[in-house]
Enzyme design. Structure first.
Site, PDB file in Angstrom:
ATOM      1  N   ASP A 227       0.909  -1.246   0.023  1.00 22.81           N
ATOM      2  CA  ASP A 227       0.082   0.033   0.035  1.00 22.81           C
ATOM      3  C   ASP A 227       0.916   1.298   0.129  1.00 22.81           C
ATOM      4  OD1 ASP A 227      -2.126  -1.649   0.038  1.00 22.81           O
ATOM      5  OD2 ASP A 227      -3.097  -1.029   2.062  1.00 22.81           O
TER       6      ASP A 227
ATOM      7  N   HIS B 112       3.857  -2.148   3.786  1.00 24.86           N
ATOM      8  CA  HIS B 112       3.892  -0.863   3.493  1.00 24.86           C
ATOM      9  C   HIS B 112       5.199  -0.485   3.076  1.00 24.86           C
ATOM     10  CE1 HIS B 112      -0.230  -1.000   5.737  1.00 24.86           C
ATOM     11  NE2 HIS B 112      -0.331  -0.089   5.070  1.00 24.86           N
TER      12      HIS B 112
END
Length: 267
Positions: free
Chosen positions: A76, A225
């Site tokens: 993400d 992430h």
């Protein structure tokens, strides 16, 4: 003839928007927060039966084939923290595919990285333009968030293909699943994640490595992430050691083709 085509296109757009707005109101608006239930000994996790049913109904998924030692890497990307280049370097060296779910901010500020992702064979997915909780905004806002992101992506890359959606904040409802499916998206949740996004609380590559290796499992869809320095440092060893255990790294397109996941197309 040009006027006729323009009028036809306008009427089609109005009908599609009306159909989406009409059907979306028929679905439950209860807000759910994605979660999964980890298991010991690298066994695949489970989730709430109600979530399983909703994903099956609306073509989403959170895990691959748990009978195969396959892994799907997803990242993400809401903003850049200086580590995505290193992640891409590792993926290129190791020949591993990944999917990067991006926001409007990321597309606007990191165009070279986006173009590199595509050039090196990765998938860029939709994480919405402004990262709102999709089940908590109205139908028009959901449509705008997804379409504006895709339009900017096409402007930046020249590529109009964008099939996968990572729901911002991990929130969803039957309405948001149905509406995003009608807009052409496959909702992709995850079966592995850990607290890696707190940039001021990184704990070192070994912590990331141990967190991943402890919970990895067949069919894992990994949510990482790329703002995490720990992830960037741990990634080479993670890939090498998982391959040594017999795991293969697959693309979300591989999963979609195996399961015949295709975008919804309105009549």
């Amino acid at each position: 003839m040009n006027l006729k085509r323009a009028l036809t296109a306008t009427v089609t757009a109005i009908l599609l928007t009306t159909a989406i707005a009409t059907t979306a109101h028929a679905y439950s608006t209860q807000v759910h927060h994605w979660n999964f239930k980890p298991k010991e000994n690298n066994e695949p996790p489970s989730t709430e039966p109600h979530y399983e049913a909703l994903l099956e109904k609306y073509g989403g998924f959170y895990i691959g084939d748990t009978s195969k030692k396959e892994i799907y890497l997803t990242f993400d990307n809401g903003y850049e923290n200086g580590y995505t280049k290193k992640v891409l370097d590792v993926l290129k060296e190791k020949e591993v595919p990944a999917t990067f779910f991006v926001t409007g901010h990321y597309l606007n500020t990191e165009r070279e990285l986006i173009q590199r992702m595509l050039k090196e064979g990765h998938i860029v997915g939709n994480h919405s333009y402004h990262h709102p909780s999709l089940p908590e905004v109205d139908d028009a806002r959901v449509k705008r968030e997804l379409e504006n992101l895709k339009d900017l992506y096409t402007e930046v890359t020249g590529d109009s293909r964008m099939q996968y959606l990572r729901p911002p904040r991990g929130t969803f409802s039957e309405r948001s699943l149905a509406l995003s499916q009608q807009l052409g998206y496959t909702n992709v949740f995850w079966s592995f994640a850990y607290v890696d996004w707190e940039v001021n609380r990184q704990k070192g590559w070994k912590y990331a490595y141990d967190s991943i290796m402890r919970r990895i499992h067949p069919g894992a869809i990994m949510l990482l992430h790329s703002v995490s320095s720990d992830n960037a440092e741990a990634l080479p060893k993670v890939i090498d050691d998982l391959r040594a255990q017999g795991y293969e790294f697959k693309s979300l397109d591989d999963h979609a083709s195996q399961n015949q996941v295709t975008p919804f197309k309105a009549d």
